[in-house]
Design an enzyme around this catalytic site. Structure first.
Site, short mmCIF file in Angstrom:
data_model
loop_
_atom_site.label_atom_id
_atom_site.label_comp_id
_atom_site.label_asym_id
_atom_site.label_seq_id
_atom_site.Cartn_x
_atom_site.Cartn_y
_atom_site.Cartn_z
N THR A 75 0.81 -1.22 0.00
CA THR A 75 0.00 0.00 0.00
C THR A 75 0.85 1.27 0.00
O THR A 75 0.45 2.29 -0.59
CB THR A 75 -0.92 0.00 1.24
OG1 THR A 75 -1.79 -1.14 1.12
CG2 THR A 75 -1.75 1.25 1.34
N ASP A 146 1.15 -6.30 -4.60
CA ASP A 146 0.36 -6.35 -3.38
C ASP A 146 0.88 -7.60 -2.66
O ASP A 146 1.08 -8.64 -3.30
CB ASP A 146 -1.13 -6.52 -3.75
CG ASP A 146 -2.02 -6.49 -2.52
OD1 ASP A 146 -1.81 -7.33 -1.62
OD2 ASP A 146 -2.92 -5.64 -2.46
N SER A 148 -0.32 -9.84 -1.04
CA SER A 148 -1.13 -11.06 -1.17
C SER A 148 -0.67 -11.88 -2.37
O SER A 148 -0.96 -13.07 -2.45
CB SER A 148 -2.60 -10.69 -1.37
OG SER A 148 -3.03 -9.85 -0.34
N THR A 178 1.49 -4.97 3.96
CA THR A 178 1.34 -5.42 5.35
C THR A 178 0.68 -6.80 5.44
O THR A 178 0.87 -7.50 6.43
CB THR A 178 0.49 -4.42 6.15
OG1 THR A 178 -0.76 -4.26 5.48
CG2 THR A 178 1.19 -3.09 6.29
N ASP A 179 -0.11 -7.17 4.42
CA ASP A 179 -0.91 -8.40 4.56
C ASP A 179 -0.06 -9.64 4.83
O ASP A 179 -0.43 -10.48 5.65
CB ASP A 179 -1.76 -8.63 3.29
CG ASP A 179 -2.88 -7.60 3.17
OD1 ASP A 179 -3.14 -6.90 4.18
OD2 ASP A 179 -3.49 -7.50 2.09
#
Ligand code: ASN
Length: 654
Positions: A75, A146, A148, A178-179
């Site tokens: 992000t 991202d 993920s 961060t995920d």
């Protein structure tokens, strides 16, 4: 207990009663040098047109540190497209250049930084409180992800890039979504073997391009810590806290305070000051060189127990090619003991060689065998995962299962052992409590001190100087006693000189070895930016140079640049010993000096034939790879104090 603590006051007294206290008359303490810009940079600087017209931006005490930022995505660098956030390529550096808290353009221009470090992706922070300039380079991955979308291959890529750039930087910052940041941090902590420099993952919950965001603070904090403190760990920095990377988990999808480290206090807090909790910092305790093990086994998985889970589900999950499973159990590691069908599936899998690790579903706490419902899992062949997070347990499995040199029993054994501070160490191995130390007791009594914080403050104020004094006179007993009372042997004195600097200056090989085995860092810099390697070279301690090099010590880019001139001077005066030691320390014997001539050319010019022959011999040995016996460690290994620990380490250098 008190007897084994610092009651051997004779050694302390010996250390303290030296007629002249070590550092005051130490030959290695000279007038402060201008560390702001290294001579090589200064030379470049003088060729810059603007230099005569500007005010100097650096004071004689400014030092520069270098940090490599690897931008993997997340992000922090995203923008909105069709109303959803996605990474934006080639925008991050441009945007940082416009933020004065993250880039000082004037300093960059006036010190010719771009000429030296490249203009595309080099940035520099404003002067830090401790008068440091942190120069950072950004390596942006393509595509930005991202988190993920990340896989073990991406972890391998990060590891390889760190390994490739290890000697050129003081620390590393990894920008990451961060995920899955807790997974990457855990994996890197295992992959990075014998780590001696900080690797800090960070990111944000709101893109750095937005007006209100957490990205700027997170990046700034991570850079300041990576550039200023030798914390040899894979860490995660978020919302003013530095955590051990393999202890964290993401706990909040909508808060700036997104991570928690439930079983370990933060390693550092960035409030008015940045305070490092040195007692908690993990150290490799090794004389082995840094390396990255990028092989990971993907046949691993996480299985969360829930009431009513069927044995068919468990059986399906444990089928080949599955080789390692983290079973997330209830409470302190419990599972139903009235379900023989389930337990049988687990036992069948462990019997067939699948490693199953028992970790709790609870956020905080550890697995233990206190319930019958926990003991049945031990009986089924599961390994107790202690207080490991599932993220840490999974990546540890993936790392260990890929080690072809280990057999199954060794892998199982190591799964239950603490390798990188990811789980609480054995109580049996715990050291003396601070208050058990007689030395501290005596001081505390005379100062009427009773609380733990004050005791610790006294210890931390006194012991760096005592340890340096012991290192000066080669007093191993005193060092051991200080270590036993919980002192951090890597802390420096008022000049930032650590016991390792002093022992290296004095040539006390055994002490150097002991310190490296007890958490000392070969990358520690004193206030003059000197490392223990620089000191050992300067005072010509060949064996110490070899040991430090074996542990991964290296000259900085600036020092290597300057080496040419030094080698030429040594060649001109026929100093063979000096040439040999510089070469041992990693200097390139072909490097030209300030006038473009190298050492051999200088020796020829002044008619020193023996120097020419010696240099030719050194170079040919080096190219054959037999030069410096750096890999011959028998000399160190058979020493009873030697601790060449392959995988384990301990907090606070103990
Ligand atoms: N805050 C974030 O970075 C979340 C984002 N989805 C990621 O992990 O890449």
């Amino acid at each position: 207990m008190a007897d084994s603590s610092f009651n051997n006051l004779t050694s302390l007294a010996r250390a303290l009663s030296q007629p002249k206290l070590d550092l005051l008359d130490s030959p290695d303490v000279g007038p402060p040098r201008n560390t702001a810009l290294h001579p090589a940079r200064r030379r470049k600087l003088s060729s810059c047109n603007s230099i005569e017209t500007i005010e100097p931006l650096t004071s004689p005490t400014t030092a520069e540190a270098r940090v490599l930022v690897i931008n993997t995505g997340g992000t922090i660098g995203m923008t909105l497209h069709d109303n959803v956030l996605a990474p934006k390529a080639n925008a991050f550096v441009k945007s940082l250049r416009k933020l004065p808290i993250l880039h000082d353009e004037m300093y960059a221009q006036q010190t010719c930084m771009y000429e030296y470090y490249g203009s595309e992706n080099s940035l520099v922070l404003p002067l830090s409180k401790d008068s440091k300039r942190i120069i950072y380079n950004i390596l942006e991955y393509s595509p930005l992800l991202d988190s993920s979308n990340m896989t073990t291959d991406d972890w391998g890529r990060i590891g390889k890039d760190i390994e490739k750039n290890y000697e050129s930087y003081d620390g590393f910052v990894i920008l990451h979504g961060t995920d899955t940041m807790a997974y990457t941090a855990s994996a890197l902590s295992f992959m990075c073997e014998h780590l001696g420099k900080p690797i800090i993952l960070t990111g944000s919950q709101v893109p750095i391009y937005e007006m209100r965001n957490d990205g700027r603070d997170n990046l700034l904090g991570a850079l300041l810590i990576a550039g200023q403190f030798v914390i040899p760990e894979v860490c995660l920095y978020f919302y003013n806290k530095l955590y051990r990377g393999n202890r964290v988990t993401k706990v909040d999808a909508g808060s700036f305070n997104a991570f928690s480290s439930p079983n370990l206090a933060p390693l550092a807090t960035a409030e008015v000051d940045i305070t490092i909790n040195w007692d908690t910092v993990w150290r490799a305790n090794t004389t082995a060189k840094f390396q990255v093990s990028t092989e990971l086994n993907r046949n691993v998985g996480l299985l969360r127990l829930f009431p009513g889970i069927t044995s068919a589900t468990v059986r399906a999950f444990l089928q080949p090619p599955m080789q390692g499973v983290v079973l997330e159990t209830y409470g302190s590691g419990n599972a139903p003991d009235n379900r023989p069908d389930l337990l049988e599936e687990l036992k069948k899998a462990t019997d067939s060689g699948v490693i199953i690790v028992n970790c709790t579903q609870c956020l905080r706490g550890t697995v233990s065998a206190s319930y019958a419902t926990g003991k049945v899992l031990m009986d089924a062949g599961l390994i107790a995962g202690g207080d490991m997070t599932p993220e840490a347990a999974l990546s540890k499995l993936s790392y260990l299962l890929a080690k072809t040199e280990l057999d199954l029993d060794a892998k199982k054994k190591m799964m239950g052992q603490n390798l990188r501070g990811e789980m609480k160490a054995d109580i049996a191995g715990a050291k003396l409590a601070l208050s058990d130390s007689r030395f501290i007791q005596v001081i505390a009594k005379s100062l009427s001190i009773s609380c733990k914080e004050e005791l610790e403050a006294i210890r931390d104020a006194l012991t760096p100087s005592l340890a340096c004094a012991a290192a000066k006179i080669g007093d191993m007993e005193a060092l051991e006693a200080l270590n036993d009372m919980g002192s951090n042997l890597c802390l420096g004195d008022y000049d930032g000189r650590t016991p390792l600097h002093i022992a290296a200056s004095e040539g006390h090989l055994k002490l150097v070895q002991y310190l490296l085995g007890h958490g000392a860092s070969v990358y520690a810099k004193d206030r003059y930016s000197d490392t223990p390697l620089c000191n050992a070279v300067r005072f010509r301690h060949k064996e110490v140079v070899k040991l430090l090099r074996k542990t991964g010590a290296h000259f900085s880019r600036d020092e290597l640049e300057e080496a040419g001139t030094e080698l030429c001077s040594l060649a001109a005066i026929g100093d063979l010993e000096g040439l040999e030691i510089w070469s041992l320390a990693g200097a390139n014997l072909n490097k030209p000096g300030y006038d473009g001539q190298n050492a051999i050319q200088v020796a020829r010019a002044v008619g020193k034939k023996e120097v020419v022959a010696f240099l030719v011999q050194l170079m040919s040995n080096k190219s054959k790879g037999v030069f410096d016996e750096l890999n011959e460690c028998d000399e160190y290994d058979d020493d009873e104090n030697s601790e060449v620990i392959e995988f384990t380490a301990s907090p606070g250098g103990r």
